[in-house]
Design a protein around this motif. Structure first.
Motif, PDB file in Angstrom:
ATOM      1  N   TYR A  64       0.604  -1.241  -0.128  1.00 56.81           N
ATOM      2  CA  TYR A  64      -0.266  -0.182   0.291  1.00 56.81           C
ATOM      3  C   TYR A  64       0.601   0.692  -0.337  1.00 56.81           C
ATOM      4  O   TYR A  64       0.786   2.525  -0.577  1.00 56.81           O
ATOM      5  N   ALA A  65       1.930   1.130   0.660  1.00 54.34           N
ATOM      6  CA  ALA A  65       2.755   2.518   0.529  1.00 54.34           C
ATOM      7  C   ALA A  65       3.420   2.909  -0.525  1.00 54.34           C
ATOM      8  O   ALA A  65       3.827   3.729  -1.147  1.00 54.34           O
ATOM      9  N   LEU A  66       3.448   1.642  -1.181  1.00 51.62           N
ATOM     10  CA  LEU A  66       4.259   1.597  -2.788  1.00 51.62           C
ATOM     11  C   LEU A  66       3.070   2.226  -3.594  1.00 51.62           C
ATOM     12  O   LEU A  66       3.472   3.108  -4.489  1.00 51.62           O
ATOM     13  N   THR A  67       2.298   2.278  -3.301  1.00 51.36           N
ATOM     14  CA  THR A  67       0.879   2.573  -4.215  1.00 51.36           C
ATOM     15  C   THR A  67       0.903   3.672  -4.235  1.00 51.36           C
ATOM     16  O   THR A  67       0.979   4.669  -5.268  1.00 51.36           O
ATOM     17  N   LEU A  68       0.563   4.413  -2.898  1.00 45.49           N
ATOM     18  CA  LEU A  68       0.505   5.783  -2.615  1.00 45.49           C
ATOM     19  C   LEU A  68       1.870   6.494  -3.371  1.00 45.49           C
ATOM     20  O   LEU A  68       1.955   7.548  -3.763  1.00 45.49           O
ATOM     21  N   PHE A  69       3.291   5.863  -2.768  1.00 44.84           N
ATOM     22  CA  PHE A  69       4.225   6.346  -3.292  1.00 44.84           C
ATOM     23  C   PHE A  69       4.093   6.389  -5.109  1.00 44.84           C
ATOM     24  O   PHE A  69       4.213   7.904  -5.411  1.00 44.84           O
ATOM     25  N   LEU A  70       3.958   5.543  -5.326  1.00 44.06           N
ATOM     26  CA  LEU A  70       3.374   5.967  -7.292  1.00 44.06           C
ATOM     27  C   LEU A  70       2.550   7.177  -7.738  1.00 44.06           C
ATOM     28  O   LEU A  70       2.261   7.712  -8.902  1.00 44.06           O
ATOM     29  N   MET A  71       1.842   6.645  -6.593  1.00 47.61           N
ATOM     30  CA  MET A  71       0.373   7.730  -6.982  1.00 47.61           C
ATOM     31  C   MET A  71       0.922   9.064  -6.529  1.00 47.61           C
ATOM     32  O   MET A  71       0.562   9.862  -7.793  1.00 47.61           O
ATOM     33  N   ALA A  72       1.962   9.017  -5.811  1.00 45.28           N
ATOM     34  CA  ALA A  72       2.650  10.940  -5.425  1.00 45.28           C
ATOM     35  C   ALA A  72       3.062  10.965  -6.496  1.00 45.28           C
ATOM     36  O   ALA A  72       3.166  12.152  -6.964  1.00 45.28           O
ATOM     37  N   LEU A  73       3.765  10.680  -7.658  1.00 47.83           N
ATOM     38  CA  LEU A  73       3.823  11.120  -8.158  1.00 47.83           C
ATOM     39  C   LEU A  73       3.659  10.914  -9.880  1.00 47.83           C
ATOM     40  O   LEU A  73       4.608  11.986 -10.947  1.00 47.83           O
ATOM     41  N   SER A  74       2.516  10.860 -10.131  1.00 51.80           N
ATOM     42  CA  SER A  74       2.094  11.552 -11.278  1.00 51.80           C
ATOM     43  C   SER A  74       0.365  11.925 -10.887  1.00 51.80           C
ATOM     44  O   SER A  74      -0.324  11.472 -11.076  1.00 51.80           O
ATOM     45  N   PRO A  75       0.089  13.245  -9.730  1.00 51.56           N
ATOM     46  CA  PRO A  75      -0.928  13.435  -9.143  1.00 51.56           C
ATOM     47  C   PRO A  75      -1.569  13.905  -9.708  1.00 51.56           C
ATOM     48  O   PRO A  75      -3.300  13.494 -10.057  1.00 51.56           O
ATOM     49  N   GLY A  76      -1.591  14.208 -10.962  1.00 47.71           N
ATOM     50  CA  GLY A  76      -2.036  14.625 -11.849  1.00 47.71           C
ATOM     51  C   GLY A  76      -2.752  13.946 -13.059  1.00 47.71           C
ATOM     52  O   GLY A  76      -4.823  13.404 -13.259  1.00 47.71           O
ATOM     53  N   ALA A  77      -2.706  13.202 -13.741  1.00 52.53           N
ATOM     54  CA  ALA A  77      -2.310  11.783 -14.072  1.00 52.53           C
ATOM     55  C   ALA A  77      -3.621  10.846 -13.486  1.00 52.53           C
ATOM     56  O   ALA A  77      -4.671  10.362 -14.067  1.00 52.53           O
ATOM     57  N   VAL A  78      -3.530  10.282 -12.051  1.00 49.72           N
ATOM     58  CA  VAL A  78      -4.462   9.585 -11.456  1.00 49.72           C
ATOM     59  C   VAL A  78      -5.729  10.278 -10.823  1.00 49.72           C
ATOM     60  O   VAL A  78      -6.417   9.906 -11.151  1.00 49.72           O
ATOM     61  N   TRP A  79      -5.879  11.729 -10.530  1.00 47.89           N
ATOM     62  CA  TRP A  79      -6.462  12.621 -10.449  1.00 47.89           C
ATOM     63  C   TRP A  79      -7.509  12.477 -11.511  1.00 47.89           C
ATOM     64  O   TRP A  79      -8.854  11.912 -11.464  1.00 47.89           O
ATOM     65  N   ARG A  80      -6.900  12.082 -12.614  1.00 53.73           N
ATOM     66  CA  ARG A  80      -8.244  12.530 -13.923  1.00 53.73           C
ATOM     67  C   ARG A  80      -9.098  11.034 -13.942  1.00 53.73           C
ATOM     68  O   ARG A  80      -9.921  11.383 -14.186  1.00 53.73           O
ATOM     69  N   VAL A  81      -7.790  10.581 -13.840  1.00 51.14           N
ATOM     70  CA  VAL A  81      -8.331   8.874 -14.177  1.00 51.14           C
ATOM     71  C   VAL A  81      -9.408   8.861 -12.749  1.00 51.14           C
ATOM     72  O   VAL A  81     -10.546   8.083 -13.081  1.00 51.14           O
ATOM     73  N   THR A  82      -9.202   8.786 -11.818  1.00 54.14           N
ATOM     74  CA  THR A  82     -10.219   8.624 -11.031  1.00 54.14           C
ATOM     75  C   THR A  82     -11.125   9.695 -10.613  1.00 54.14           C
ATOM     76  O   THR A  82     -12.489   8.666 -10.953  1.00 54.14           O
ATOM     77  N   LEU A  83     -11.585  10.774 -11.335  1.00 55.56           N
ATOM     78  CA  LEU A  83     -12.801  11.700 -11.680  1.00 55.56           C
ATOM     79  C   LEU A  83     -13.127  10.821 -12.642  1.00 55.56           C
ATOM     80  O   LEU A  83     -14.704  10.524 -12.423  1.00 55.56           O
ATOM     81  N   ARG A  84     -12.992  10.288 -13.808  1.00 56.07           N
ATOM     82  CA  ARG A  84     -13.669   9.984 -14.809  1.00 56.07           C
ATOM     83  C   ARG A  84     -14.036   8.617 -14.239  1.00 56.07           C
ATOM     84  O   ARG A  84     -15.401   8.096 -15.144  1.00 56.07           O
ATOM     85  N   SER A  85     -13.687   7.127 -12.956  1.00 59.11           N
ATOM     86  CA  SER A  85     -13.885   6.743 -13.117  1.00 59.11           C
ATOM     87  C   SER A  85     -14.615   6.672 -11.795  1.00 59.11           C
ATOM     88  O   SER A  85     -14.971   5.747 -10.776  1.00 59.11           O
ATOM     89  N   TRP A  86     -15.201   7.880 -11.524  1.00 62.92           N
ATOM     90  CA  TRP A  86     -16.316   8.200 -10.461  1.00 62.92           C
ATOM     91  C   TRP A  86     -17.295   6.696  -9.677  1.00 62.92           C
ATOM     92  O   TRP A  86     -17.186   6.536  -8.463  1.00 62.92           O
ATOM     93  N   PRO A  87     -17.878   6.129 -10.304  1.00 61.17           N
ATOM     94  CA  PRO A  87     -19.010   5.150  -9.563  1.00 61.17           C
ATOM     95  C   PRO A  87     -17.778   3.434  -9.543  1.00 61.17           C
ATOM     96  O   PRO A  87     -18.117   3.013  -9.564  1.00 61.17           O
ATOM     97  N   LEU A  88     -16.867   3.614 -10.641  1.00 64.90           N
ATOM     98  CA  LEU A  88     -16.374   2.118 -10.048  1.00 64.90           C
ATOM     99  C   LEU A  88     -15.594   2.914  -8.645  1.00 64.90           C
ATOM    100  O   LEU A  88     -15.476   1.800  -8.149  1.00 64.90           O
ATOM    101  N   VAL A  89     -14.962   4.015  -8.153  1.00 68.77           N
ATOM    102  CA  VAL A  89     -14.052   5.802  -7.266  1.00 68.77           C
ATOM    103  C   VAL A  89     -15.156   4.675  -5.692  1.00 68.77           C
ATOM    104  O   VAL A  89     -15.329   3.389  -4.825  1.00 68.77           O
TER     105      VAL A  89
END
Length: 417
Positions: A64-89
């Motif tokens: 989980y720590a590795l996951t958060l670290f990798l997500m922090a390296l590309s916050p903008g791209a991850v945030w855009r994918v998260t918004l477009r996938s809001w029903p899944l989230v």
């Protein structure tokens, strides 16, 4: 200037590490292998109660720590994918929110967190990699698992081959044969999809050469359900490839799929025993229909909320007691993804899950005539949908299939085409 824009500017101004993309891909590969639960789960946990293994629980916080670290390296791209996938989230978050009405809130929070973090890794994969690179990374993971399973069964048969239950059936790097069969069915599909995405003839031949290995392991596992998934895994990419060569074949394929779907529904409604006999099952689907009937009554008692994620099966003196009385054996799961979801987060949550799945299937179908990713997305979602009728393969904590499903659905949702 927003915080994300400022972070992007700082990242662009920072010195470039030429080895970092390869290192990042290596970390992604390690994460995928850990989520596959290969080798570590049979060594560290009891197959009857894997969630009670303290040693196995210690594996996941670093992941989980590795996951958060990798997500922090590309916050903008991850945030855009998260918004477009809001029903899944939202669907994943409901597993943690269900603690508010769960019969065991501590279990729902802990296991729900694992579901959300598995989703987080899938979101990062969807944001970080193109379709071509993502499919090749998945195929590489399955290649390692296939070779490892071959070594386990051939060199260490005491570990890789079942001895007591289903003696002689290969289980590879997992607890039992059905898991090996299902994994290698997905693997065959991944190899074919990677071959379609290959950058050269040599790479393409390498992926094609791995397909017979996956098929051999499916046969050695003797899992009849895996045979059905393998048929879809092989037939799907073949139908897509032939359809793109000739429009008339595309029409014929569409007609054939429609007829097959109507025939399958007719058999399931009128004479399901015929289909079950083809799969080597009895008319009760190896006791599943008894389970489903008992679970239907349990769901009717709490249709709107369910019993909380992961809580229904925990206490034998709780609501599951009556299911055990009816079936007369220690039922571990619902053996049906949709019933399992209804038990965990209620019928509204199940409707949301069905919406997420059908939306992803529709998006995958739009690329039937174009896009290399269709060789993976459409057969994968189709095979998953078939298997979901007899296996609890949705919202799995730290589950490999759930990870592949989330990465695929999130990538489809984020694809602007």
């Amino acid at each position: 200037m927003s915080a994300l824009a400022r972070a992007a500017r700082w990242r662009d101004a920072a010195p470039r590490l030429t080895v970092w993309p390869a290192a990042e891909a290596g970390l992604a590969l390690i994460g995928l292998l850990l989520f596959s639960n290969a080798l570590i789960a049979p060594l560290l946990a009891d197959p009857a109660r894997p969630d009670d293994a303290e040693a196995l629980r210690l594996v996941w916080p670093p992941v989980y720590a590795l996951t958060l670290f990798l997500m922090a390296l590309s916050p903008g791209a991850v945030w855009r994918v998260t918004l477009r996938s809001w029903p899944l989230v939202l669907l994943a978050l409901l597993t943690m929110i269900s603690a508010a009405w769960s019969i065991d809130p501590e279990v729902s929070v802990r296991r729900g967190l694992a579901v959300v973090m598995t989703l987080a890794f899938g979101l990062w994969l969807a944001a970080r990699y193109s379709w071509r690179d993502l499919i090749r990374l998945i195929a590489l993971t399955f290649a390692i698992l296939a070779v490892g399973s071959l070594i386990a069964g051939a060199v260490f048969p005491g570990f890789g081959v079942m001895q007591e239950v289903h003696p002689g059936a290969w289980r590879g790097l997992w607890w039992e044969k059905n898991t090996l069969g299902a994994m290698m069915a997905w693997g065959a599909l991944a190899f074919l999809a990677a071959a379609a995405c290959a950058r050269g003839v040599t790479e393409q031949r390498l992926w094609f050469a791995l397909v017979p290995l996956a098929l051999l392991l499916v046969l050695l596992a003797t899992s009849r359900t895996a045979f059905l998934a393998t048929a879809i895994a092989l037939g799907g990419p073949l139908a897509i490839a032939l359809s793109r060569r000739d429009f008339s074949f595309a029409a014929l394929t569409g007609f054939g799929v429609t007829v097959a779907a109507i025939g399958l529904l007719t058999v399931l409604m009128i004479g399901p025993a015929v289909l079950l006999e083809m799969l080597g099952r009895d008319a009760t689907f190896t006791g599943r229909t008894d389970i489903w009937e008992a679970l239907g009554r349990a769901i009717a008692e709490r249709p709107w909320t369910g019993y909380g994620y992961g809580a229904f099966w925990g206490d034998e003196r709780g609501p599951v007691f009556w299911v055990l009385q009816v079936t007369q054996w220690p039922v571990p799961t619902a053996h049906n993804a949709w019933l399992e979801t209804a038990l965990a987060i209620g019928i509204p949550g199940t409707v949301l899950a069905l919406w997420v799945y059908l939306a992803g299937l529709w998006r995958a179908g739009r690329g039937f005539r174009t896009g290399l990713e269709t060789y993976w997305t459409l057969p994968f979602l189709a095979a998953w949908g078939v298997i979901s009728l007899s296996e609890s393969n949705l919202l799995q904590q730290n589950g490999f299939v759930w990870l592949l499903l989330t990465a695929t659905l999130a990538k489809l949702a984020a694809d602007k085409r």
